[in-house]
Design an enzyme around this catalytic site. Structure first.
Site, PDB file in Angstrom:
ATOM      1  N   GLU A 222      30.718  43.210  22.857  1.00 30.19           N
ATOM      2  CA  GLU A 222      32.069  42.938  22.361  1.00 30.19           C
ATOM      3  C   GLU A 222      32.093  41.685  21.499  1.00 30.19           C
ATOM      4  O   GLU A 222      32.817  41.632  20.494  1.00 30.19           O
ATOM      5  CB  GLU A 222      33.053  42.806  23.527  1.00 30.19           C
ATOM      6  CG  GLU A 222      33.226  44.082  24.361  1.00 30.19           C
ATOM      7  CD  GLU A 222      33.682  45.279  23.530  1.00 30.19           C
ATOM      8  OE1 GLU A 222      34.398  45.091  22.528  1.00 30.19           O
ATOM      9  OE2 GLU A 222      33.295  46.413  23.878  1.00 30.19           O
TER      10      GLU A 222
ATOM     11  N   THR B 198      47.639  49.116  39.281  1.00 34.37           N
ATOM     12  CA  THR B 198      47.801  47.846  38.578  1.00 34.37           C
ATOM     13  C   THR B 198      49.169  47.232  38.839  1.00 34.37           C
ATOM     14  O   THR B 198      49.455  46.144  38.364  1.00 34.37           O
ATOM     15  CB  THR B 198      47.629  48.025  37.060  1.00 34.37           C
ATOM     16  OG1 THR B 198      48.357  49.174  36.659  1.00 34.37           O
ATOM     17  CG2 THR B 198      46.175  48.205  36.698  1.00 34.37           C
TER      18      THR B 198
HETATM   19  P1  ADP Z   1      50.703  51.579  40.482  1.00 29.42           P
HETATM   20  O1  ADP Z   1      52.115  52.012  40.616  1.00 29.42           O
HETATM   21  O2  ADP Z   1      50.413  50.918  39.173  1.00 29.42           O
HETATM   22  O3  ADP Z   1      49.703  52.621  40.796  1.00 29.42           O
HETATM   23  P2  ADP Z   1      51.426  49.979  42.698  1.00 29.42           P
HETATM   24  O4  ADP Z   1      52.565  49.206  42.142  1.00 29.42           O
HETATM   25  O5  ADP Z   1      51.777  51.139  43.532  1.00 29.42           O
HETATM   26  O6  ADP Z   1      50.449  50.427  41.544  1.00 29.42           O
HETATM   27  O7  ADP Z   1      50.485  48.974  43.489  1.00 29.42           O
HETATM   28  C1  ADP Z   1      50.080  49.216  44.818  1.00 29.42           C
HETATM   29  C2  ADP Z   1      50.006  47.923  45.599  1.00 29.42           C
HETATM   30  O8  ADP Z   1      48.961  47.095  45.103  1.00 29.42           O
HETATM   31  C3  ADP Z   1      51.255  47.087  45.467  1.00 29.42           C
HETATM   32  O9  ADP Z   1      52.198  47.444  46.430  1.00 29.42           O
HETATM   33  C4  ADP Z   1      50.738  45.682  45.676  1.00 29.42           C
HETATM   34  O10 ADP Z   1      50.610  45.388  47.034  1.00 29.42           O
HETATM   35  C5  ADP Z   1      49.369  45.743  45.069  1.00 29.42           C
HETATM   36  N1  ADP Z   1      49.399  45.313  43.676  1.00 29.42           N
HETATM   37  C6  ADP Z   1      49.122  46.087  42.601  1.00 29.42           C
HETATM   38  N2  ADP Z   1      49.233  45.386  41.462  1.00 29.42           N
HETATM   39  C7  ADP Z   1      49.599  44.136  41.809  1.00 29.42           C
HETATM   40  C8  ADP Z   1      49.878  42.949  41.063  1.00 29.42           C
HETATM   41  N3  ADP Z   1      49.781  42.925  39.728  1.00 29.42           N
HETATM   42  N4  ADP Z   1      50.227  41.841  41.739  1.00 29.42           N
HETATM   43  C9  ADP Z   1      50.323  41.857  43.078  1.00 29.42           C
HETATM   44  N5  ADP Z   1      50.072  42.944  43.834  1.00 29.42           N
HETATM   45  C10 ADP Z   1      49.706  44.074  43.223  1.00 29.42           C
HETATM   46 ZN    ZN Z   2      31.799  48.793  20.806  1.00 30.66          ZN
END
Ligand code: ADP
Ligand code: ZN
Ligand code: MG
Length: 626
Positions: free
Chosen positions: A440, A221
């Site tokens: 929901e 995320t």
């Molecule tokens: P997490 O640490 O929550 O597992 P990451 O930050 O490693 O997720 O996300 C992996 C990749 O996915 C990021 O480098 C980016 O390219 C993409 N990504 C994830 N979330 C977003 C977001 N909210 N906006 C833009 N790109 C995102």
């Molecule tokens: Zn419910």
């Protein structure tokens, strides 16, 4: 970076070999014609050589034209003179390995050939034959030691040095422009950025800053991304470690790393310390006392004590990320540690569109591409999935030799990514999504209709984790310690609202209401057994005081201290309470079928409804009626 330095050394070694080779060939008089000693002797007889340099082991010198001719004859090689001409610009040279030859000098004198002796070990050859191989050995030795250490520059030789040094980044280019769909988290982080930009000013204004901030949310995320963006926005150094880095093979290394990391951070302040995947390190201590987790625990303890002894005023913010907050050691989330939790949730429809836009920035899109439509096709997906889709689509377009990425590429990319996700059970099909939307909405409408329950904060049908396909979040307007019977009854009605809505819409129920039923029954049972809220049974409690958890496993389960008849009565009363709540929910929802439809449709469309939006929708309806 650890890898890069390793590779660098490899290059050094290679370059070194090449230089050595070059020097050696140079020393051996490049292009000297090698002749055998017998050839040399005949050359002397024919006066085919001159200007000899004699060392202990070799004789070299000029090869005269007569010498070349002689060698060509001797070797029966017509091309020899031509070859020699090609190689040598001026006079050709020759060299030969010397043999025991007493009369050599006499013969040279006889022929009138000039010669001189050369001291074999000049400083240069000494250098080459001694110092360089030594250096080479040392180089190889260091290289392998680093490999063995495997822990960044220094490896085994500086085991206690923090890996954080390796991952320190002075300038982060990532900003909030690169993050989308997590606006709430961004909003909460703004304060931190403000603080990092100017700690002194912030404090002068009386701002109080949390020591530790924990980003919590499902994988992909954008937690790591957000943490980096905070550093980028604030323009401060970013030191990051991953929880699993701490799990080291040497005892005491993890703790030393933590100490070192915090010491470095003090120097670099203002800055951010980021501990990714905190759960790897911060698993509750003592969960499995037998399986040698001492090293991890030592590290965790060190982290805790560093955090306690840390002065935030210097401008160091400690951030962490985890997708499993439930397994963290409670000590980590105590006040003064990671006490600020920021939810990084799955993106909504709008959020997904924004994320797609970010990742499509560097991609040439065809005119038919509609990112909004694509966002609608990807419910439940997270940022990394969406980044993946854009990438996949671009690859497909490239494979087809297109100049732009078309909608068809995206559709296919989505299918591929979805196929992968379905295996991991994270996508809903449209039918499921519809059921969840009605379910929901049912919760939400009942909650809004009843006066004593908390107002709805948000309704969402974005799946969260395993089990919960959607959620209706109610925010308490005040802290509650006591609840009345009517409040509990209303609460149960809200819980059952989901199931009722399914029934009304589909004429049957799904398995999605299982958790609601469980919770509603739990409340009813507590009302009867603990709180004495049943009219039939009167103000009695049938619950024994709870024993400490650890005794539970040793002592036999407590036997009932009431009769079988009472037990039946309790069951009947519990069932009665649940049934009453159920009928109440049904009454409410049946009387506003059209509202249920309408709100559910909007929810299906938007996936998220904020409380205010929901109430606006409801008021519209009332206004229409009135
Ligand atoms: P997490 O640490 O929550 O597992 P990451 O930050 O490693 O997720 O996300 C992996 C990749 O996915 C990021 O480098 C980016 O390219 C993409 N990504 C994830 N979330 C977003 C977001 N909210 N906006 C833009 N790109 C995102
Ligand atoms: Zn419910
Ligand atoms: Mg991450």
């Amino acid at each position: 970076m650890a890898q890069t330095s390793g590779r660098l050394i490899l290059w050094y070694v290679l370059a070194f070999f090449l230089i050595l080779l070059a020097v050696q060939t140079f020393m051996a008089a490049p292009g000297a014609v090698t002749v055998t000693y017998s050839e040399f002797r005949r050359l002397v007889e024919h006066k085919g050589v001159d200007d000899l340099a004699i060392t202990n082991g070799a004789v070299s010198g000029k090869l005269l034209p007569e010498g070349v001719e002689f060698l060509a004859q001797e070797r029966q090689d017509d091309k020899f003179p031509e070859q020699v001409k090609k190689i040598f610009e001026k006079e050709p040279l020759f060299t030969t390995v010397k043999m025991e030859d007493k009369n050599l000098l006499d013969r040279l004198d006889q022929q009138g050939i000039k010669y001189r002796a050369v001291a074999e070990r000049t400083w240069l050859t000494a250098l080459l034959s001694w110092v360089l191989p030594m250096l080479l050995l040392v180089g190889i030795w260091v290289y392998f030691f680093r490999k063995i250490g495997g822990a960044g520059p220094g490896g085994l030789l500086s085991v206690g040095k923090s890996k954080a040094r390796v991952y320190m980044e002075d300038e982060i280019k990532v900003t909030f422009k690169d993050v989308a769909g997590v606006e709430e988290a961004e909003e909460e982080l703004k304060e931190i950025i403000e603080f990092l930009r100017n700690p002194a000013k912030f404090q002068a204004l009386g701002g109080k800053i949390p020591k530790g901030v924990m980003l919590v949310g499902p994988p992909g995320t954008g937690k790591t991304l957000l943490a980096r963006a905070v550093a980028g926005e604030a323009g401060v150094p970013f030191m990051s470690l991953t929880g699993s880095d701490f799990v080291e093979m040497f005892v005491g290394v993890g703790a030393a790393r933590v100490r070192d990391l915090f010491a470095q951070a003090q120097e670099k302040a203002p800055c951010i310390i980021f501990i990714d995947e905190l759960d790897a390190l911060g698993k509750a201590r003592g969960i499995s006392p037998l399986s040698g987790h001492e090293e991890r625990e030592n590290t965790l303890n060190q982290l805790l004590s560093e955090m306690d002894g840390f002065d935030t005023r210097k401008g160091v913010i400690i951030m962490a990320a985890t997708n499993r907050p439930e397994i963290l050691d409670p000590a980590l989330i105590r006040p003064g540690r990671f006490d600020r939790h920021i939810l990084v949730d799955r993106p909504s429809l709008k959020g997904r569109e924004d994320i797609l836009r970010i990742h499509a920035r560097d991609v040439k899109l065809g005119p038919d591409v509609n990112l909004g439509t694509l966002a609608a096709r990807t419910p439940g997906m997270v940022g990394s999935d969406l980044a993946n889709i854009v990438n996949e689509a671009a690859l497909l377009a490239a494979r087809r030799d297109q100049t732009v990425v078309t909608m068809a590429d995206f559709e296919e990319a989505i299918d591929r990514v979805v196929a992968g996700l379905e295996k991991r059970n994270r996508m809903m099909n449209p039918k499921e999504k519809e059921i969840v939307a009605y379910h929901e909405t049912g919760h939400a409408l009942v909650a809004e209709a009843l006066p004593l329950v908390d107002p709805v904060h948000r309704v969402s049908i974005i799946p969260r984790g395993i089990g919960a396909l959607g959620y209706t979040m109610q925010l308490p307007t005040e802290d509650r310690y006591l609840m009345t019977k009517s409040e509990l009854e209303e609460r149960m009605a809200v819980m059952l609202g989901g199931r009722v809505a399914e029934e009304l819409h589909l004429g049957e129920v799904s398995t999605g209401a299982q958790n609601d039923l469980y919770r509603a029954t739990g409340i009813a049972r507590s009302m009867v057994r603990e709180y004495g809220m049943s009219e039939k049974l009167g103000p009695l409690t049938f619950e024994r005081e709870r024993r400490p958890l650890f005794l539970e496993s040793i002592l036999p389960p407590s036997s009932k201290d009431y009769s079988e008849a009472t037990a039946q009565e309790i069951d009947r009363e519990v069932a009665g309470l649940v049934d009453k709540a159920y009928r109440r929910a049904r009454e409410i929802l049946a009387s506003q079928r059209d509202t249920l439809e309408r709100v559910a449709r909007v929810l299906l469309d938007q996936e998220v409804l904020e409380g205010d939006e929901l109430r606006r929708l409801l008021n519209e309806k009332i206004a229409e009626k009135g």
